[in-house]
Motif scaffolding. Structure first.
Motif, mmCIF file in Angstrom:
data_model
loop_
_atom_site.group_PDB
_atom_site.id
_atom_site.type_symbol
_atom_site.label_atom_id
_atom_site.label_comp_id
_atom_site.label_asym_id
_atom_site.label_seq_id
_atom_site.Cartn_x
_atom_site.Cartn_y
_atom_site.Cartn_z
ATOM 1 N N ILE A 21 7.730 -2.167 -0.531
ATOM 2 C CA ILE A 21 8.375 -0.986 0.047
ATOM 3 C C ILE A 21 7.951 0.276 -0.696
ATOM 4 O O ILE A 21 7.658 1.305 -0.085
ATOM 5 N N GLY A 22 7.888 0.194 -2.007
ATOM 6 C CA GLY A 22 7.469 1.359 -2.792
ATOM 7 C C GLY A 22 6.055 1.790 -2.486
ATOM 8 O O GLY A 22 5.781 2.979 -2.262
ATOM 9 N N ALA A 28 2.787 6.065 3.119
ATOM 10 C CA ALA A 28 3.245 6.904 4.228
ATOM 11 C C ALA A 28 3.165 8.388 3.878
ATOM 12 O O ALA A 28 2.736 9.200 4.700
ATOM 13 N N VAL A 29 3.550 8.726 2.663
ATOM 14 C CA VAL A 29 3.482 10.132 2.244
ATOM 15 C C VAL A 29 2.032 10.601 2.184
ATOM 16 O O VAL A 29 1.687 11.687 2.666
ATOM 17 N N VAL A 34 -2.451 13.688 4.475
ATOM 18 C CA VAL A 34 -3.840 13.677 4.972
ATOM 19 C C VAL A 34 -3.854 14.047 6.455
ATOM 20 O O VAL A 34 -4.701 14.816 6.907
ATOM 21 N N GLY A 35 -2.904 13.490 7.208
ATOM 22 C CA GLY A 35 -2.825 13.810 8.632
ATOM 23 C C GLY A 35 -2.555 15.281 8.896
ATOM 24 O O GLY A 35 -3.066 15.853 9.864
ATOM 25 N N LEU A 36 -1.750 15.907 8.048
ATOM 26 C CA LEU A 36 -1.493 17.340 8.216
ATOM 27 C C LEU A 36 -2.749 18.169 8.002
ATOM 28 O O LEU A 36 -2.961 19.174 8.679
ATOM 29 N N PHE A 37 -3.576 17.760 7.077
ATOM 30 C CA PHE A 37 -4.808 18.508 6.819
ATOM 31 C C PHE A 37 -5.876 18.236 7.879
ATOM 32 O O PHE A 37 -6.643 19.132 8.226
ATOM 33 N N ALA A 47 0.317 8.670 9.033
ATOM 34 C CA ALA A 47 1.214 8.117 8.019
ATOM 35 C C ALA A 47 1.416 6.623 8.242
ATOM 36 O O ALA A 47 1.335 5.827 7.309
ATOM 37 N N VAL A 48 1.641 6.239 9.483
ATOM 38 C CA VAL A 48 1.812 4.812 9.792
ATOM 39 C C VAL A 48 0.506 4.062 9.578
ATOM 40 O O VAL A 48 0.499 2.940 9.069
ATOM 41 N N GLU A 49 -0.589 4.695 9.930
ATOM 42 C CA GLU A 49 -1.908 4.066 9.809
ATOM 43 C C GLU A 49 -2.260 3.752 8.359
ATOM 44 O O GLU A 49 -2.956 2.782 8.076
ATOM 45 N N ILE A 50 -1.782 4.539 7.432
ATOM 46 C CA ILE A 50 -2.065 4.288 6.019
ATOM 47 C C ILE A 50 -0.935 3.500 5.377
ATOM 48 O O ILE A 50 -1.158 2.692 4.466
ATOM 49 N N ALA A 51 0.297 3.658 5.839
ATOM 50 C CA ALA A 51 1.439 2.984 5.227
ATOM 51 C C ALA A 51 1.421 1.475 5.447
ATOM 52 O O ALA A 51 1.742 0.718 4.536
ATOM 53 N N VAL A 52 1.052 1.032 6.638
ATOM 54 C CA VAL A 52 1.086 -0.404 6.925
ATOM 55 C C VAL A 52 0.088 -1.182 6.059
ATOM 56 O O VAL A 52 0.470 -2.178 5.428
ATOM 57 N N PRO A 53 -1.180 -0.783 5.971
ATOM 58 C CA PRO A 53 -2.077 -1.512 5.064
ATOM 59 C C PRO A 53 -1.657 -1.407 3.594
ATOM 60 O O PRO A 53 -1.796 -2.360 2.834
ATOM 61 N N ALA A 54 -1.095 -0.263 3.202
ATOM 62 C CA ALA A 54 -0.626 -0.118 1.821
ATOM 63 C C ALA A 54 0.531 -1.067 1.554
ATOM 64 O O ALA A 54 0.605 -1.685 0.488
#
Length: 99
Positions: A21-22, A28-29, A34-37, A47-54
């Motif tokens: 979870i951490g 996600a952050v 990255v998505g904002l830039f 955020a979801v695209e990077i959070a799930v593999p992480a």
């Protein structure tokens, strides 16, 4: 069954859940920033695209590390093997067993 009546997770399970979870939240952050830039309209999807593999990577790595520590502890000499009853520790050696 009430929520308070559940058995707690074993130590390895708690370690995996908390670490996953951490790491997932950190992913996600990072994905959101990255998505904002890159393209702000799709920042949530990034955020979801990077959070799930992480999250998955954090779970697997914490499972491996958490499983390695008890086995490493098993191979560490204990005072039962080298204790005063074995005759290897004497007052002259200057080593005192833990209390």
């Amino acid at each position: 069954m009430k929520r308070t009546e559940r058995e707690p997770l074993p130590l390895l399970g708690r370690f995996v859940v908390v670490t996953a979870i951490g790491v997932g939240l950190i992913g996600a952050v990072v994905g959101f920033v990255v998505g904002l830039f890159v393209y702000p309209r799709t920042a949530v999807f990034a955020a979801v695209e990077i959070a799930v593999p992480a999250l998955l990577l954090g779970a697997v790595l914490s499972l491996v590390v958490g499983a390695a520590f008890p086995s490493a502890r098993r191979f560490t000499p204990s005072w039962g093997v080298f204790g005063p009853e074995s005759g290897q520790l004497t007052p002259q050696s200057g080593v005192t067993p833990p209390v």
